[in-house]
Design an enzyme around this catalytic site. Structure first.
Site, PDB file in Angstrom:
ATOM      1  N   THR A 154      -3.812 -37.072  51.315  1.00  8.20           N
ATOM      2  CA  THR A 154      -3.774 -35.755  51.976  1.00  8.20           C
ATOM      3  C   THR A 154      -4.214 -35.864  53.446  1.00  8.20           C
ATOM      4  O   THR A 154      -4.837 -36.838  53.850  1.00  8.20           O
ATOM      5  CB  THR A 154      -4.621 -34.722  51.195  1.00  8.20           C
ATOM      6  N   GLY A 176      -9.439 -34.015  47.742  1.00  8.87           N
ATOM      7  CA  GLY A 176      -9.478 -33.477  46.386  1.00  8.87           C
ATOM      8  C   GLY A 176     -10.393 -32.264  46.346  1.00  8.87           C
ATOM      9  O   GLY A 176     -10.532 -31.548  47.344  1.00  8.87           O
ATOM     10  N   ARG A 233       3.123 -24.729  48.565  1.00  8.13           N
ATOM     11  CA  ARG A 233       2.667 -25.551  47.442  1.00  8.13           C
ATOM     12  C   ARG A 233       3.852 -25.908  46.545  1.00  8.13           C
ATOM     13  O   ARG A 233       4.754 -25.086  46.333  1.00  8.13           O
ATOM     14  CB  ARG A 233       1.631 -24.746  46.647  1.00  8.13           C
ATOM     15  N   SER A 270      -7.242 -27.524  45.967  1.00  4.42           N
ATOM     16  CA  SER A 270      -8.554 -27.323  46.580  1.00  4.42           C
ATOM     17  C   SER A 270      -8.445 -27.283  48.094  1.00  4.42           C
ATOM     18  O   SER A 270      -9.459 -27.203  48.794  1.00  4.42           O
ATOM     19  CB  SER A 270      -9.494 -28.462  46.195  1.00  4.42           C
TER      20      SER A 270
HETATM   21  N1  GLU Z   1      -3.801 -32.394  45.175  1.00  2.00           N
HETATM   22  C1  GLU Z   1      -4.901 -32.083  45.995  1.00  2.00           C
HETATM   23  C2  GLU Z   1      -5.187 -30.591  46.033  1.00  2.00           C
HETATM   24  O1  GLU Z   1      -4.294 -29.845  46.193  1.00  2.00           O
HETATM   25  C3  GLU Z   1      -4.622 -32.513  47.385  1.00  2.00           C
HETATM   26  C4  GLU Z   1      -5.829 -32.496  48.200  1.00  2.00           C
HETATM   27  C5  GLU Z   1      -6.480 -33.851  48.246  1.00  2.00           C
HETATM   28  O2  GLU Z   1      -6.410 -34.583  47.276  1.00  2.00           O
HETATM   29  O3  GLU Z   1      -7.066 -34.159  49.272  1.00  2.00           O
HETATM   30  O4  GLU Z   1      -6.301 -30.174  45.939  1.00  2.00           O
END
Ligand code: GLU
Length: 577
Positions: A397, A484, A107, A462
């Site tokens: 993502t 997300g 991360r 997430s």
């Molecule tokens: N920034 C998002 C997270 O870490 C990435 C995952 C997404 O947006 O699909 O949850």
């Protein structure tokens, strides 16, 4: 000239697409006996397969596929971002030992310059979501390459250098702009304001690159060549690192400070994997700083007291029960989950079966709960904290699932944040905007939020890469998704569809999405779930119909071999031999 090339290339890639769709439509190629890979782009899948055919490990294939994704899915993931990866290694059956599942944390981290008021402007107001997702302030120190290097040291079979060849080759030859990439370039409000992105993603006249346009990326090819030769350190120090720092500092939009030492000091971390049981299965998930593993495990454990095999997949009751469990899990997630190196996250308490059995008792089959308060895990003194839901970023993502010839598996979710990340392009790749996952307002009602920004801290995610085994430790399923915070709902739904409802992996993935984040029950637009809205409202749900764009990629293991699934909402594929 660019237009002429585009039409020539459309013809070329139509042939190519045909080849790939034939592969998946043939039906007999999304099952495999020896090894398999599923990911969001045919070129990535093909490069992974090439590596598996050479005897490469699941880790090797995932690295090769990820390098291709940096090139062909620049909206979703890449070396300018971060990832979470679970690695499964089977134990010899005779030893009767548990399989080894390791959790790798790549991360992004906040640079040393970051303070909790990162997204508060000089008038004391929150910088709007629209503004903060682009530019320098959202950029975290990328973690992907350091993590993949560590994974390769531990599980790689082919040389590191070899894994970069397919991406270097394709970056030089060019690839056809996909429909999804085109649509996202077209709809993005920021991208054209960033000079390097503007000249890469648009035609000379300012139109977004058309579908099928042959896009080359020589600069990325050079970058990857350097990393292939010298390892991840070529990214975290020297000219690439200097260019990253300078792009963040000198941008017109929300410039920020990242020090070279922020990059050289970045460490990928091996974390203690989350292990829970769901009926006769073992669920392995990613621990914090992502909330994904804890939330998915909570949802499943709370649902154990309902016999979902007797409640049809296509029923109001199943949507109701799963949404209620999700609501309760999100109450805890929003309150407790953050970077465990900075905040005491009571992971064991949140997963305790007695605690969850009590939380599950809140669920009534006849009536929806209102807003749920976070629980207090057993033997835990709740701190004075405030909850933080976070923002929704539905279009970027990516997830890769791989099983290799020796039965090792990789489940990796990889991201640069929102589509095209910070929109800052450096040496052919996009820098992430993952710091926007921190709470934009650091406290509420005088209470600090666990997920407030801090120097060196990793923002709550997430992402929920998941690996499932049976009680004997044999691999059953590999799964994960972008989306997300909806990722949590997507992954839980797919697991339930496959394990409880007995759907094949492709149908489990395609099954309509729904999620409740302790507010409205979100139902996937354009699916039969829309017809459930009234009945759910009668049970007390507040309903929101919306596009639920998952990107689930998974592999199911059967006695006869592997079965792969790729999300029809994206452009991917599952193939193997
Ligand atoms: N920034 C998002 C997270 O870490 C990435 C995952 C997404 O947006 O699909 O949850």
């Amino acid at each position: 000239m660019k237009n002429l090339l585009a039409s020539y290339f459309t013809i070329f890639c139509t042939t190519l697409t045909f080849t790939f769709s034939e592969v998946s439509a043939a039906g007999n190629r999304n099952t495999a006996k020896k090894y398999m890979i599923s990911a969001a782009n045919p070129y990535a899948v093909k490069s992974g397969l090439e590596i598996l055919r050479e005897g490469g490990s699941a880790a090797d294939a995932a690295i090769a596929a990820q390098m291709i994704l940096t090139l062909v899915e620049p909206q979703s993931s890449g070396i300018g971002g971060g990832a979470f990866l679970l690695h499964y290694q089977p134990q010899k059956l005779s030893t009767h030992k548990d399989p080894t599942v390791q959790a790798y944390d790549g991360r992004e981290t906040a640079p040393t310059s970051v303070r909790p008021n990162l997204f508060i402007d000089k008038d004391g107001k929150k910088i709007s979501w629209h503004r903060r997702k682009a530019g320098g302030k959202g950029v975290g120190v990328p973690g992907l390459l350091k993590m993949l290097e560590l994974v390769h040291i531990n599980h790689g079979k082919l040389p590191w250098k070899r894994l970069f060849l397919p991406a270097i080759r394709l970056a030089n030859q060019g690839f056809p702009v996909s429909s999804r990439l085109h649509t996202l370039i077209k709809s993005d409000k920021h991208l054209k304001n960033f000079p390097k992105s503007r000249s890469y993603f648009y035609l000379e006249g300012g139109q977004p690159l058309p579908v099928g346009y042959k896009l080359k990326n020589k600069i990325l090819s050079n970058t990857l060549h350097l990393i292939a030769e010298k390892g991840a350190k070529a990214f975290y120090s020297g000219p690439i690192a200097r260019d990253i720092v300078s792009a963040i500092k000198n941008t017109h939009h929300l410039p920020a400070e990242m020090a070279i030492t922020d990059l050289t000091n970045y460490r990928a971390k091996l974390r203690k994997v989350i292990r829970s049981t769901y009926r006769q299965w073992q669920i392995y998930g990613m621990p914090p700083p992502t909330s994904g593993g804890v939330a998915v495990a909570q949802i499943l454990t709370m649902l154990e007291r309902f016999d979902l095999t007797r409640i049809p997949a296509r029923s109001v009751q199943s949507v109701h029960l799963i949404s209620e469990a999700s609501k309760i899990a999100f109450a805890d997630r929003n309150f407790y989950l953050a970077d465990p190196d900075f905040i005491n996250v009571p992971v064991d308490g949140l997963l305790d079966r007695t605690y969850l059995s009590n939380r599950s008792k809140l669920i009534s089959p006849l009536k929806a709960l209102g807003k749920v308060r976070p629980g207090i895990p057993i033997s835990y003194v709740a701190p004075n904290q405030s909850a933080d839901l976070g923002d929704n970023r539905p279009v970027s993502t990516t997830h890769i699932s791989v099983v290799d010839g020796e039965g090792n598996a990789v489940s990796m979710t990889s991201s640069i944040g929102t589509a095209f990340g910070s929109r800052l392009m450096v040496r052919g790749f996009m820098l992430n905007d993952e710091l926007t996952d921190f709470a934009a307002i650091p406290s509420a009602n005088g209470n600090q939020k666990a997920n407030r920004a801090y120097a060196g801290k990793r923002p709550r995610s997430s992402m929920a890469p998941t690996i499932i085994t049976n009680k004997q430790g044999r691999l059953v399923m590999v799964i994960g998704s972008p989306g997300g915070s909806s990722i949590i709902g997507y992954v839980a739904k797919t697991i339930i569809a496959a394990l409880d409802w007995g759907m094949n992996i492709q149908d489990s993935i395609a099954h309509p999405n729904f999620v409740n984040k302790n507010h409205k029950t979100e139902l996937e637009k354009g699916t039969y779930l829309e017809n459930f809205a009234l009945k759910l409202q009668r049970l007390g749900h507040k309903i929101k119909i919306k596009t639920k764009n998952s990107g689930l990629h998974g592999i199911r293991v059967h006695i006869r071999g592997y079965e792969g699934g790729a999300d029809p909402r994206r452009e991917g594929l599952a193939i193997g031999d």
